[in-house]
Design a protein around this motif. Structure first.
Motif, short mmCIF file in Angstrom:
data_model
loop_
_atom_site.label_atom_id
_atom_site.label_comp_id
_atom_site.label_asym_id
_atom_site.label_seq_id
_atom_site.Cartn_x
_atom_site.Cartn_y
_atom_site.Cartn_z
N PRO A 138 16.14 8.74 8.08
CA PRO A 138 14.98 9.49 7.56
C PRO A 138 15.02 10.96 7.97
CG PRO A 138 14.28 7.44 8.59
CD PRO A 138 15.74 7.58 8.89
N ARG A 139 15.77 11.25 9.05
CA ARG A 139 15.88 12.64 9.49
C ARG A 139 17.08 13.33 8.85
NH1 ARG A 139 13.74 9.88 13.94
NH2 ARG A 139 15.76 8.94 14.34
N GLY A 140 17.86 12.59 8.06
CA GLY A 140 19.06 13.15 7.44
C GLY A 140 18.74 13.86 6.13
N PRO A 141 19.76 14.50 5.55
CA PRO A 141 19.54 15.34 4.36
C PRO A 141 19.38 14.57 3.05
CG PRO A 141 21.86 15.34 4.98
CD PRO A 141 21.15 14.57 6.05
N TYR A 142 19.73 13.28 3.04
CA TYR A 142 19.75 12.57 1.75
C TYR A 142 18.60 11.58 1.59
CZ TYR A 142 24.50 14.25 2.40
OH TYR A 142 25.59 15.04 2.65
N PHE A 143 17.85 11.41 2.67
CA PHE A 143 16.83 10.35 2.67
C PHE A 143 15.72 10.63 1.66
CE2 PHE A 143 12.96 8.26 4.21
CZ PHE A 143 13.42 6.97 4.39
N ALA A 144 15.30 9.58 0.98
CA ALA A 144 14.12 9.67 0.11
C ALA A 144 13.18 8.52 0.45
CB ALA A 144 14.54 9.60 -1.35
N ARG A 145 11.91 8.80 0.46
CA ARG A 145 10.90 7.77 0.70
C ARG A 145 10.74 6.91 -0.55
NH1 ARG A 145 9.26 7.06 4.73
NH2 ARG A 145 9.03 8.51 6.43
N MET A 146 10.22 5.71 -0.37
CA MET A 146 9.83 4.97 -1.57
C MET A 146 8.33 4.70 -1.53
SD MET A 146 11.46 1.23 -0.98
CE MET A 146 10.17 0.24 -1.71
N ALA A 147 7.79 4.38 -2.70
CA ALA A 147 6.33 4.23 -2.82
C ALA A 147 5.93 2.83 -2.36
CB ALA A 147 5.91 4.45 -4.27
N ASP A 148 5.88 2.65 -1.03
CA ASP A 148 5.56 1.35 -0.46
C ASP A 148 4.08 1.01 -0.61
OD1 ASP A 148 8.20 1.14 0.32
OD2 ASP A 148 7.84 1.96 2.30
N THR A 149 3.75 -0.25 -0.34
CA THR A 149 2.36 -0.73 -0.42
C THR A 149 1.63 -0.37 0.87
OG1 THR A 149 3.32 -2.63 -1.56
CG2 THR A 149 0.98 -2.76 -0.98
N TRP A 150 0.38 0.09 0.77
CA TRP A 150 -0.38 0.35 1.99
C TRP A 150 -0.57 -0.97 2.73
CZ3 TRP A 150 -0.85 4.24 4.95
CH2 TRP A 150 -1.81 4.25 5.96
N LEU A 151 -0.35 -0.94 4.04
CA LEU A 151 -0.31 -2.17 4.84
C LEU A 151 -1.54 -3.06 4.66
CD1 LEU A 151 1.16 -3.88 6.97
CD2 LEU A 151 0.21 -2.37 8.73
N ASP A 152 -2.71 -2.46 4.67
CA ASP A 152 -3.94 -3.26 4.54
C ASP A 152 -4.00 -3.98 3.19
OD1 ASP A 152 -4.20 -0.82 6.19
OD2 ASP A 152 -6.08 -1.78 6.80
N ASP A 153 -3.55 -3.28 2.15
CA ASP A 153 -3.54 -3.89 0.80
C ASP A 153 -2.53 -5.03 0.75
OD1 ASP A 153 -5.33 -1.91 0.09
OD2 ASP A 153 -3.78 -0.60 -0.74
N ALA A 154 -1.40 -4.82 1.42
CA ALA A 154 -0.35 -5.86 1.43
C ALA A 154 -0.86 -7.12 2.13
CB ALA A 154 0.90 -5.32 2.12
N VAL A 155 -1.51 -6.93 3.27
CA VAL A 155 -2.05 -8.07 4.01
C VAL A 155 -3.05 -8.83 3.14
CG1 VAL A 155 -3.52 -8.73 5.98
CG2 VAL A 155 -1.63 -7.11 6.32
N ALA A 156 -3.91 -8.09 2.47
CA ALA A 156 -4.92 -8.72 1.60
C ALA A 156 -4.26 -9.48 0.45
CB ALA A 156 -5.88 -7.66 1.07
N MET A 157 -3.19 -8.90 -0.11
CA MET A 157 -2.50 -9.56 -1.23
C MET A 157 -1.83 -10.86 -0.79
SD MET A 157 -0.47 -6.88 -3.62
CE MET A 157 -0.98 -5.24 -3.22
N VAL A 158 -1.20 -10.82 0.38
CA VAL A 158 -0.54 -12.02 0.90
C VAL A 158 -1.57 -13.12 1.10
CG1 VAL A 158 0.78 -13.00 2.82
CG2 VAL A 158 1.30 -10.68 2.01
N ARG A 159 -2.71 -12.76 1.67
CA ARG A 159 -3.80 -13.73 1.88
C ARG A 159 -4.30 -14.28 0.55
NH1 ARG A 159 -5.13 -16.03 6.85
NH2 ARG A 159 -5.23 -14.42 8.44
N ALA A 160 -4.49 -13.38 -0.40
CA ALA A 160 -5.00 -13.81 -1.71
C ALA A 160 -4.05 -14.80 -2.37
CB ALA A 160 -5.22 -12.59 -2.61
N ALA A 161 -2.76 -14.65 -2.09
CA ALA A 161 -1.75 -15.56 -2.66
C ALA A 161 -1.55 -16.80 -1.78
CB ALA A 161 -0.43 -14.81 -2.84
N GLY A 162 -2.43 -16.98 -0.80
CA GLY A 162 -2.37 -18.19 0.04
C GLY A 162 -1.32 -18.12 1.13
N GLY A 163 -0.80 -16.92 1.37
CA GLY A 163 0.28 -16.78 2.35
C GLY A 163 -0.22 -16.39 3.74
#
Ligand code: AMP
Ligand code: ZN
Ligand code: FE
Ligand code: FE
Length: 285
Positions: free
Chosen positions: A161-186
């Motif tokens: 991430p500190r290098g010249p070629y790194f690009a971020r990706m549009a990840d899911t916000w953690l709280d939303d991810a937790v809620a989605m996993v729960r909603a799917a019974g996980g």
């Protein structure tokens, strides 16, 4: 009981096929293994079909998320999602979105390398990767071109991430991810939350907020990228909030040096995890 709850296959960025992962788990004399590819469930079926007697399979996934970093800026974090219903629509749509974001991001990183005279071929990398492409695929390409001598070197220089070629990706916000996993019974378990070896880490306050909300189910405590003192911090936090604790190798086949079963989860913690799941069951022949 030998239980390893975090392993990758060729469905994401491991080097064993899902059936190969199951064979490796049997060789490692595991009683239970989880398949937790990044942002996909596409290895589940093949893994389940390959199960021998005496080995149980936990179907899971490791989701790419963003949380609050210790420095106040967003930081990449991983959420393990176990035993959720793969047919849950909103969650399935989010997986598709993440897979697309991964392709775009690897294309951008490859283009930055090409602009710098490194002839990596994004189309070949993406085509070779399947549904989920990640930095380890780019690392392999650099290795094959002789640009680096090891996968580790690629991560240290070209892919950092500190290098010249790194690009971020549009990840899911953690709280939303937790809620989605729960909603799917996980069952949502925060992966390697304090893996400082990899760079910046999550603010523990964010973990506490999720734990207090009753949404987060567990913490991965024993992980190869955790220092002992950080594992102890996570274990205390889990005890205080009644969270499940897991231990896992985060096996990636030949893309990492750690062996399957090198870190394990206690049987009572697995029982707790299975008891909280409503989306899918553990599979046993
Ligand atoms: P990505 O999800 O595309 O950002 O890639 C992250 C993946 O690279 C994770 O699965 C990590 O386990 C893996 N990874 C991170 N650092 C290293 C490293 N130094 N050596 C090998 N694999 C790594
Ligand atoms: Zn990985
Ligand atoms: Fe991870
Ligand atoms: Fe992982």
């Amino acid at each position: 009981m030998r239980i390893d709850l975090h392993a990758h296959s060729t469905a994401s960025d491991g080097t064993d096929t899902p059936a190969g992962l199951i064979a490796a788990a049997a060789r490692a004399e595991l009683d239970v293994v989880a398949i937790t590819d990044h942002d996909t469930t596409s290895g589940w079926q093949e893994a389940a079909a390959a199960l021998p007697a005496g080995l149980a399979l936990v179907r899971g996934m490791e989701m790419s998320c963003l949380g609050h970093g210790e420095d106040g800026y967003p930081v990449a974090v991983h959420l393990l999602a176990y035993l959720f219903d793969p047919g849950h629509e909103a969650f399935a749509a989010e997986r598709q979105r993440l897979q697309q974001a991964r392709r775009e991001r690897i294309r951008l990183m490859a283009q930055r390398m090409r602009d710098d005279g490194i002839p990596v071929d994004p189309d070949a990398i993406i085509a070779g990767a399947g549904n989920v492409v990640g930095r380890p695929h780019l690392a392999r390409a650099l290795l094959d071109l002789g640009v680096v001598e090891t996968i580790g070197d690629a991560f240290l220089h070209h892919l950092s991430p500190r290098g010249p070629y790194f690009a971020r990706m549009a990840d899911t916000w953690l709280d939303d991810a937790v809620a989605m996993v729960r909603a799917a019974g996980g069952v949502p378990v925060l992966a390697h939350a304090l893996a400082r070896k990899r760079g910046r880490v999550l603010d523990l306050e964010h973990v506490r907020v999720l734990a207090e909300s009753g949404q987060l189910a567990g913490l991965e405590v024993d992980h190869p990228d955790h220092e002992e003192k950080d594992a102890a911090i996570l274990a205390r936090l889990a005890a205080r909030h009644g969270l499940i604790t897991t231990g896992s190798s985060d096996y990636h086949g030949g893309n990492k040096t750690i062996a399957l079963g090198a870190r394990t989860t206690a049987a009572d913690q697995l029982d707790e995890l299975v008891a909280r799941a409503t989306g899918a069951g553990i599979i046993q022949r």
